[in-house]
Motif scaffolding. Structure first.
Motif, mmCIF file in Angstrom:
data_model
loop_
_atom_site.group_PDB
_atom_site.id
_atom_site.type_symbol
_atom_site.label_atom_id
_atom_site.label_comp_id
_atom_site.label_asym_id
_atom_site.label_seq_id
_atom_site.Cartn_x
_atom_site.Cartn_y
_atom_site.Cartn_z
ATOM 1 N N LEU A 1 -8.918 9.535 -0.875
ATOM 2 C CA LEU A 1 -9.589 9.113 -2.113
ATOM 3 C C LEU A 1 -11.104 9.283 -2.016
ATOM 4 O O LEU A 1 -11.693 9.146 -0.943
ATOM 5 C CB LEU A 1 -9.247 7.664 -2.432
ATOM 6 N N ASN A 2 -11.704 9.585 -3.154
ATOM 7 C CA ASN A 2 -13.153 9.640 -3.287
ATOM 8 C C ASN A 2 -13.503 9.199 -4.701
ATOM 9 O O ASN A 2 -12.603 9.030 -5.545
ATOM 10 C CB ASN A 2 -13.682 11.050 -2.969
ATOM 11 N N PRO A 3 -14.775 8.972 -5.005
ATOM 12 C CA PRO A 3 -15.129 8.456 -6.327
ATOM 13 C C PRO A 3 -14.630 9.315 -7.487
ATOM 14 O O PRO A 3 -14.271 8.785 -8.542
ATOM 15 C CB PRO A 3 -16.665 8.410 -6.278
ATOM 16 N N ASP A 4 -14.563 10.626 -7.302
ATOM 17 C CA ASP A 4 -14.117 11.502 -8.382
ATOM 18 C C ASP A 4 -12.635 11.347 -8.690
ATOM 19 O O ASP A 4 -12.181 11.733 -9.773
ATOM 20 C CB ASP A 4 -14.414 12.961 -8.036
ATOM 21 N N ARG A 5 -11.876 10.817 -7.749
ATOM 22 C CA ARG A 5 -10.433 10.675 -7.934
ATOM 23 C C ARG A 5 -10.028 9.289 -8.408
ATOM 24 O O ARG A 5 -8.839 9.047 -8.681
ATOM 25 C CB ARG A 5 -9.718 10.998 -6.616
ATOM 26 N N ALA B 1 0.841 -1.195 0.000
ATOM 27 C CA ALA B 1 0.000 0.000 0.000
ATOM 28 C C ALA B 1 0.877 1.248 0.000
ATOM 29 O O ALA B 1 1.924 1.284 0.659
ATOM 30 C CB ALA B 1 -0.920 0.009 1.215
ATOM 31 N N LEU B 2 0.449 2.272 -0.719
ATOM 32 C CA LEU B 2 1.135 3.561 -0.787
ATOM 33 C C LEU B 2 0.182 4.666 -0.371
ATOM 34 O O LEU B 2 -0.951 4.739 -0.848
ATOM 35 C CB LEU B 2 1.616 3.829 -2.215
ATOM 36 N N GLY B 3 0.641 5.535 0.509
ATOM 37 C CA GLY B 3 -0.200 6.657 0.901
ATOM 38 C C GLY B 3 0.588 7.704 1.669
ATOM 39 O O GLY B 3 1.761 7.499 2.003
ATOM 40 N N PRO B 4 -0.035 8.836 1.949
ATOM 41 C CA PRO B 4 -1.352 9.221 1.433
ATOM 42 C C PRO B 4 -1.235 9.779 0.010
ATOM 43 O O PRO B 4 -0.323 10.555 -0.276
ATOM 44 C CB PRO B 4 -1.784 10.327 2.400
ATOM 45 N N ILE B 5 -2.146 9.381 -0.870
ATOM 46 C CA ILE B 5 -2.114 9.891 -2.239
ATOM 47 C C ILE B 5 -2.523 11.363 -2.256
ATOM 48 O O ILE B 5 -1.907 12.193 -2.916
ATOM 49 C CB ILE B 5 -3.039 9.059 -3.153
ATOM 50 N N TYR B 6 -3.577 11.669 -1.517
ATOM 51 C CA TYR B 6 -4.062 13.044 -1.364
ATOM 52 C C TYR B 6 -4.074 13.382 0.129
ATOM 53 O O TYR B 6 -3.914 12.484 0.963
ATOM 54 C CB TYR B 6 -5.472 13.178 -1.944
ATOM 55 N N PRO B 7 -4.253 14.646 0.492
ATOM 56 C CA PRO B 7 -4.364 14.984 1.918
ATOM 57 C C PRO B 7 -5.461 14.162 2.583
ATOM 58 O O PRO B 7 -6.517 13.909 1.996
ATOM 59 C CB PRO B 7 -4.717 16.471 1.899
ATOM 60 N N THR B 8 -5.203 13.716 3.809
ATOM 61 C CA THR B 8 -6.153 12.864 4.514
ATOM 62 C C THR B 8 -6.384 13.377 5.922
ATOM 63 O O THR B 8 -5.485 13.953 6.536
ATOM 64 C CB THR B 8 -5.644 11.399 4.575
ATOM 65 N N ILE B 9 -7.578 13.149 6.420
ATOM 66 C CA ILE B 9 -7.906 13.557 7.784
ATOM 67 C C ILE B 9 -7.900 12.371 8.734
ATOM 68 O O ILE B 9 -8.153 12.518 9.926
ATOM 69 C CB ILE B 9 -9.298 14.242 7.848
ATOM 70 N N LEU B 10 -7.566 11.174 8.228
ATOM 71 C CA LEU B 10 -7.644 9.969 9.063
ATOM 72 C C LEU B 10 -6.671 10.033 10.241
ATOM 73 O O LEU B 10 -7.021 9.716 11.365
ATOM 74 C CB LEU B 10 -7.367 8.729 8.217
ATOM 75 N N LYS B 11 -5.450 10.461 9.957
ATOM 76 C CA LYS B 11 -4.455 10.566 11.030
ATOM 77 C C LYS B 11 -3.389 11.554 10.591
ATOM 78 O O LYS B 11 -3.231 11.844 9.401
ATOM 79 C CB LYS B 11 -3.827 9.208 11.339
ATOM 80 N N LYS B 12 -2.657 12.070 11.561
ATOM 81 C CA LYS B 12 -1.577 12.992 11.242
ATOM 82 C C LYS B 12 -0.467 12.239 10.515
ATOM 83 O O LYS B 12 -0.028 11.192 10.949
ATOM 84 C CB LYS B 12 -1.029 13.639 12.509
ATOM 85 N N MET B 13 -0.025 12.820 9.410
ATOM 86 C CA MET B 13 1.002 12.183 8.591
ATOM 87 C C MET B 13 2.228 13.078 8.518
ATOM 88 O O MET B 13 2.108 14.281 8.315
ATOM 89 C CB MET B 13 0.467 11.963 7.159
ATOM 90 N N SER C 1 -5.821 -1.355 -6.539
ATOM 91 C CA SER C 1 -6.936 -1.251 -5.608
ATOM 92 C C SER C 1 -6.892 0.120 -4.943
ATOM 93 O O SER C 1 -5.813 0.694 -4.754
ATOM 94 C CB SER C 1 -6.851 -2.361 -4.555
ATOM 95 N N ALA C 2 -8.075 0.646 -4.595
ATOM 96 C CA ALA C 2 -8.182 1.948 -3.944
ATOM 97 C C ALA C 2 -8.819 1.756 -2.574
ATOM 98 O O ALA C 2 -9.937 1.244 -2.473
ATOM 99 C CB ALA C 2 -9.017 2.905 -4.795
ATOM 100 N N ALA C 3 -8.109 2.160 -1.528
ATOM 101 C CA ALA C 3 -8.595 1.984 -0.166
ATOM 102 C C ALA C 3 -9.279 3.255 0.322
ATOM 103 O O ALA C 3 -8.852 4.369 0.021
ATOM 104 C CB ALA C 3 -7.444 1.616 0.765
ATOM 105 N N VAL C 4 -10.335 3.055 1.108
ATOM 106 C CA VAL C 4 -11.132 4.194 1.576
ATOM 107 C C VAL C 4 -11.520 3.988 3.030
ATOM 108 O O VAL C 4 -11.843 2.881 3.451
ATOM 109 C CB VAL C 4 -12.394 4.382 0.710
ATOM 110 N N VAL C 5 -11.472 5.081 3.777
ATOM 111 C CA VAL C 5 -11.908 5.057 5.170
ATOM 112 C C VAL C 5 -12.976 6.134 5.356
ATOM 113 O O VAL C 5 -14.181 5.863 5.288
ATOM 114 C CB VAL C 5 -10.737 5.283 6.151
ATOM 115 N N THR C 6 -12.533 7.366 5.560
ATOM 116 C CA THR C 6 -13.450 8.427 5.997
ATOM 117 C C THR C 6 -14.436 8.871 4.924
ATOM 118 O O THR C 6 -15.510 9.355 5.257
ATOM 119 C CB THR C 6 -12.664 9.650 6.498
ATOM 120 N N ASP C 7 -14.101 8.701 3.635
ATOM 121 C CA ASP C 7 -15.046 9.122 2.598
ATOM 122 C C ASP C 7 -16.357 8.351 2.700
ATOM 123 O O ASP C 7 -17.401 8.828 2.257
ATOM 124 C CB ASP C 7 -14.432 8.936 1.204
ATOM 125 N N ILE C 8 -16.282 7.169 3.312
ATOM 126 C CA ILE C 8 -17.499 6.385 3.531
ATOM 127 C C ILE C 8 -17.980 6.503 4.976
ATOM 128 O O ILE C 8 -19.144 6.797 5.228
ATOM 129 C CB ILE C 8 -17.262 4.913 3.138
#
Length: 201
Positions: free
Chosen positions: A158-162, A118-130, A173-180
């Motif tokens: 990540l979100n559906p538009d991205r 897995a590679l991340g974060p691809i875009y800014p994320t609010i899940l945890k401080k990076m 594969s695209a992993a998602v947490v907070t968008d859902i």
């Protein structure tokens, strides 16, 4: 191995009970702070739900409990990788996913011969401080070139538009947490993700 392009990450078996019936085929149970008895119960319930809905369960971090509960897939972060018994994990017939954020971690991950990286974060994320800046789509291409044929999971912001850009950059594969999980309509958002990733199945 081939990963489902939609990779859901949740923090409870209750979420799996809500969303797996919609057609989620790949889900990680990611629980950070919980006593062992409760954690074991959550893993056991999550496994039963995934078995019921023909969904692949991946247990984050807690590889000993995952082995004891008969799970067949575990995900480790780099810190967990340093202390995990990879021989015991492999001896139990478990598959292994690993997180990476930079080139040094990638080298470590490749050496461990995981079943996905897995590679991340691809875009800014609010899940945890990076401490890492957003990686961007070009980094996905670079990582995929380095790790192939190992499947590559993109995660973070990540979100559906991205998704078109993420898969065009060769993520598997695209992993998602907070968008859902933070969405006002998690079920509706899950259906949107499933529909959007259908073409990459």
């Amino acid at each position: 191995m081939k990963l489902d392009p939609f990779y859901l990450i949740v923090d409870s078996a209750a979420w799996i009970g809500r969303l797996a019936p919609l057609g989620v085929k790949l889900v990680q149970l990611r629980i950070k702070d919980m006593g062992e008895d409760r954690l074991r119960a959550e893993i056991r319930k999550a496994k039963a739900l995934c078995d019921e809905h023909q969904s692949q369960l991946i247990v984050n971090d807690h590889w000993r409990l995952a082995i004891e509960e008969g799970c067949d897939f575990v995900h480790l972060g780099q810190e967990d990788l340093q202390t995990a018994d990879l021989l015991a994990i492999r001896a139990a017939g478990m598959r292994l996913g690993l997180s990476t954020h930079d080139h040094a971690e990638l080298e470590t991950a490749i050496t461990a011969m995981p079943d996905y990286i897995a590679l991340g974060p691809i875009y800014p994320t609010i899940l945890k401080k990076m401490k890492w800046a957003p990686q961007g789509l070009e980094r996905i291409r670079e990582w995929k070139h380095r790790v192939a044929p190992i499947p590559l999971v993109a995660i973070g912001g990540l979100n559906p538009d991205r998704l078109d850009g993420v898969f065009a950059a060769d993520a598997d594969s695209a992993a998602v947490v907070t968008d859902i999980t933070l969405n006002a309509d998690p079920e509706g958002r899950t259906r949107e993700w499933i529909e959007k990733t259908e073409r990459w199945r």
